[in-house]
Motif scaffolding. Structure first.
Motif, PDB file in Angstrom:
ATOM      1  N   LYS A 169       0.394  -4.074   0.753  1.00  0.00           N
ATOM      2  CA  LYS A 169       0.678  -2.839   1.483  1.00  0.00           C
ATOM      3  C   LYS A 169       1.794  -3.040   2.510  1.00  0.00           C
ATOM      4  O   LYS A 169       2.684  -2.197   2.638  1.00  0.00           O
ATOM      5  N   LEU A 170       1.749  -4.151   3.217  1.00  0.00           N
ATOM      6  CA  LEU A 170       2.780  -4.421   4.227  1.00  0.00           C
ATOM      7  C   LEU A 170       4.159  -4.546   3.589  1.00  0.00           C
ATOM      8  O   LEU A 170       5.158  -4.056   4.121  1.00  0.00           O
ATOM      9  N   ILE A 171       4.217  -5.217   2.445  1.00  0.00           N
ATOM     10  CA  ILE A 171       5.495  -5.355   1.738  1.00  0.00           C
ATOM     11  C   ILE A 171       5.969  -3.998   1.234  1.00  0.00           C
ATOM     12  O   ILE A 171       7.142  -3.637   1.373  1.00  0.00           O
ATOM     13  N   ARG A 172       5.036  -3.220   0.683  1.00  0.00           N
ATOM     14  CA  ARG A 172       5.373  -1.902   0.133  1.00  0.00           C
ATOM     15  C   ARG A 172       5.845  -0.940   1.215  1.00  0.00           C
ATOM     16  O   ARG A 172       6.752  -0.140   0.986  1.00  0.00           O
ATOM     17  N   ARG A 173       5.246  -1.033   2.398  1.00  0.00           N
ATOM     18  CA  ARG A 173       5.565  -0.081   3.471  1.00  0.00           C
ATOM     19  C   ARG A 173       6.713  -0.553   4.368  1.00  0.00           C
ATOM     20  O   ARG A 173       7.041   0.112   5.340  1.00  0.00           O
ATOM     21  N   HIS A 174       7.289  -1.690   4.043  1.00  0.00           N
ATOM     22  CA  HIS A 174       8.464  -2.170   4.773  1.00  0.00           C
ATOM     23  C   HIS A 174       9.630  -2.397   3.806  1.00  0.00           C
ATOM     24  O   HIS A 174      10.165  -3.515   3.714  1.00  0.00           O
ATOM     25  N   PRO A 175      10.050  -1.345   3.118  1.00  0.00           N
ATOM     26  CA  PRO A 175      11.155  -1.501   2.157  1.00  0.00           C
ATOM     27  C   PRO A 175      12.469  -1.880   2.828  1.00  0.00           C
ATOM     28  O   PRO A 175      13.368  -2.398   2.177  1.00  0.00           O
ATOM     29  N   HIS A 176      12.567  -1.650   4.145  1.00  0.00           N
ATOM     30  CA  HIS A 176      13.776  -2.041   4.871  1.00  0.00           C
ATOM     31  C   HIS A 176      13.824  -3.555   5.085  1.00  0.00           C
ATOM     32  O   HIS A 176      14.865  -4.095   5.462  1.00  0.00           O
ATOM     33  N   ILE A 177      12.694  -4.233   4.846  1.00  0.00           N
ATOM     34  CA  ILE A 177      12.642  -5.696   4.937  1.00  0.00           C
ATOM     35  C   ILE A 177      12.592  -6.312   3.539  1.00  0.00           C
ATOM     36  O   ILE A 177      13.304  -7.281   3.247  1.00  0.00           O
ATOM     37  N   TYR A 178      11.766  -5.729   2.667  1.00  0.00           N
ATOM     38  CA  TYR A 178      11.536  -6.316   1.349  1.00  0.00           C
ATOM     39  C   TYR A 178      12.171  -5.518   0.207  1.00  0.00           C
ATOM     40  O   TYR A 178      11.944  -5.830  -0.958  1.00  0.00           O
ATOM     41  N   GLY A 179      12.932  -4.507   0.552  1.00  0.00           N
ATOM     42  CA  GLY A 179      13.586  -3.703  -0.477  1.00  0.00           C
ATOM     43  C   GLY A 179      15.001  -3.360  -0.086  1.00  0.00           C
ATOM     44  O   GLY A 179      15.626  -4.064   0.711  1.00  0.00           O
TER      45      GLY A 179
END
Length: 270
Positions: A98-108
């Motif tokens: 969830k954290l990765i999905r909701r931080h697309p500015h970091i992981y996307g």
């Protein structure tokens, strides 16, 4: 930067906690008796104890209370594992995803240059995840009304429904105050229609909470500080009355006000 040795110690400590939890669940009569439902009110109590420690800025107590809440999380996960529904690995794994999905500015490849953009992205992603038909569908119904008002306003802002300037919000506060004063004038001897007064007072509070958000003040924190200030002054008044051989019931309002002012002055000198 991560410290490998420190991370190793942290993982070892967490592993020991899981082992202790298993042992308590298997050997302790109290721990064996607990269910997800029976832990609920205890978890709420622990959360409020953490809140108190934070308000007191007591870092040592915050550390202890975080430990208590972590114990509850591990306990729920153990109970979930017994039901073959989830375990601590699944709980943490879902959180990581969830954290990765909701931080697309970091992981996307999404851009978010400030806090406001991050919050808007978060709300939009959350809305898609939960499949809510309403932006406000994710606000828990059981939240206390003041906190719920904050969350409602934040979620509406997340999709662009908000005032543009704080002056507009203040104008709304004045409008609601004017309506309340007009309908429920303190000098009017006519009995107040409590149902209508409740509605209008709710509108006034909602607009004040909205304004507090625009100026960066947390209304829950602000009200709690005022609560604590009042408690301090009132207890000062009680102690002063007792020291003079009186009770509050024996004193006039003027006498009590003298002690109240003394309490205010003592606060300032702290």
């Amino acid at each position: 930067m991560n410290n490998p040795e420190k991370r190793k110690e942290q993982l070892a400590a967490f592993d020991k906690l899981l082992t202790i939890m298993d042992e308590l669940r298997e050997k302790c009569p109290w721990d064996r008796k607990q269910t997800i439902e029976s832990l609920r009110h205890l978890t709420i109590e622990e959360t409020f104890e953490l809140s108190d420690a934070i308000l007191n800025n007591d870092l040592e107590e915050i550390s202890k209370e975080l430990g208590d809440i972590l114990l509850h999380i591990v306990f729920y996960a153990r109970l979930g594992d017994e039901k073959k529904a989830f375990d601590i690995g699944k709980v943490i794994g879902q959180l990581n995803e969830k954290l990765i999905r909701r931080h697309p500015h970091i992981y996307g490849d999404i851009s978010a240059d400030d806090e406001e953009a991050v919050k808007q992205n978060w709300e939009k992603i959350k809305l898609k995840e939960k499949g809510n038909t309403s932006v406000l569908g994710g606000v828990p119904r059981s939240l206390p009304a003041l906190i719920k008002a904050m969350r409602i306003q934040e979620k509406a802002r997340g999709v662009g429904f908000d005032w543009e300037e704080k002056q507009q919000v203040w104008a709304k506060v004045e409008e609601e105050m004017g309506e309340f004063r007009e309908n429920f004038d303190a000098t009017d001897e006519v009995p107040v229609n409590k149902e209508e007064a409740t509605k209008e007072f709710g509108d006034l509070l909602f607009s004040l909470i909205n304004y507090s958000r625009f100026i960066g003040v947390n209304p829950e924190e602000a009200l709690e500080k005022t609560n604590r200030k009042f408690i301090y002054r009132f207890q000062y008044l009680e102690n002063a009355a007792k020291a003079s051989g009186k009770t509050l019931g024996d004193m006039s309002l003027e006498e009590m006000d003298t002690y109240w002012e003394a309490a205010k002055n003592e606060e300032k000198n702290k």
